[in-house]
Write an enzyme that holds these catalytic residues in place. Sequence first.
Site, PDB file in Angstrom:
ATOM      1  N   TRP A 103      33.213  33.398  -7.227  1.00 56.64           N
ATOM      2  CA  TRP A 103      32.581  32.919  -5.998  1.00 56.64           C
ATOM      3  C   TRP A 103      33.324  33.369  -4.761  1.00 56.64           C
ATOM      4  O   TRP A 103      32.714  33.658  -3.720  1.00 56.64           O
ATOM      5  CB  TRP A 103      32.418  31.396  -6.054  1.00 56.64           C
ATOM      6  N   ASP A 175      35.293  26.692   0.685  1.00 54.53           N
ATOM      7  CA  ASP A 175      34.071  26.525  -0.098  1.00 54.53           C
ATOM      8  C   ASP A 175      34.355  25.466  -1.149  1.00 54.53           C
ATOM      9  O   ASP A 175      34.965  25.743  -2.183  1.00 54.53           O
ATOM     10  CB  ASP A 175      33.677  27.852  -0.747  1.00 54.53           C
ATOM     11  N   LYS A 199      26.588  20.006  -7.434  1.00 55.51           N
ATOM     12  CA  LYS A 199      27.674  19.597  -8.326  1.00 55.51           C
ATOM     13  C   LYS A 199      27.936  18.094  -8.179  1.00 55.51           C
ATOM     14  O   LYS A 199      27.728  17.330  -9.111  1.00 55.51           O
ATOM     15  CB  LYS A 199      28.959  20.362  -8.009  1.00 55.51           C
TER      16      LYS A 199
END
Length: 362
Positions: A103, A175, A199
């Site tokens: 990511w 992030d 999440k």
Amino acid sequence: MSNAPFNFSAGPAMLPKAVMRQAQEELLNWNNTGVSVMEFSHRDPAYVKMARQAEQDLRDLLAVPDDYEVLFLQGGGRGQFSAVPQNIAAKTATVDYLDTGIWSGYAIREAQKYVREVNVAAGTVETGNGKAIAPRSDWQLSDNAAYFHYCPNETVDGIALHEIPADIQAPIVADMSSNILSEPLDVSRFGVIYAGAQKNIGPSGFAIAIVRKDLLGHPQPELSSIMDYQLQAKDGSMYNTPNTFAWYLAGLVFQWIKEQGGLAAMGEQNHRKAKTLYDYIDQSDFYRNSVHPANRSIMNVPFQLADERLDERFLLQAKDAGLMGLKGHRFVGGMRASIYNAMPLEGVNALIDFMDEFQRNA
């Protein structure tokens, strides 16, 4: 649903059962109006009240200082990969990124479209005890970076940086898609925190951004209006029609976390779950985790079997046992147990019982 499976998916992930039950009960009659919250105008006073309460609950949970805006946005975490540089860096700027996983890599490639230079300050290293994040002393930071970006928790490899980076002069951007609300956090150390929702917050496609106010007001000219932090802040995150149902569900999740005891209680439970699973893996010759203990995620626990030819059998039997979503990311293979806030310790124990039985019968 007493026999409902435990869902270890990395995202979209399981939501708290209490939240889902409340959403189910209110689906056709929200707020005693006789209609669903999905049918409500986002401008209606009742909806605006709910939205503002959700924001306040999030501020309470994270102790967000008054000099930060809290934004509810669309586009998930990936949308923020481009929103961040366009909002807080000039086209001629240099920005620093820590590259600790997949990511981080996606965020780097997106930022390269919008600034002159993306400096990769450091990455991961292989050690005798598994993959680790390069020590702070090895980071090569720029002298004039517009911001420093990192991903505290990489879901694919299960790599985490548990300490907020020290001695960073540029605004820190994080992030936190996969670790936000998992434990207490000092928001004041950051310039921008962003997170995809799927999440620990709510449904996919939704995102939040927590932005220090002094960073607002100097976007790149081509920045899309719906990604403009200052414009969204001015309009209460309603410059465009927001994802009203996701916002509502996020609000229920924030209330649920408060009812559990807040982030201190979440952190204690999450560390306990992770330790329980890692301790089992570490004592086994049949399973292994390849991340250095100092950088192991408490949200995503990847593991491999001693014989990868058993992987498919493991996944099939796990599913039959009511354990879903354990297949590792397609880039790395193996298994991955994502144990976000909504996963109870009972689920981790059920997984360990299955792993033990599978090893005996393999």
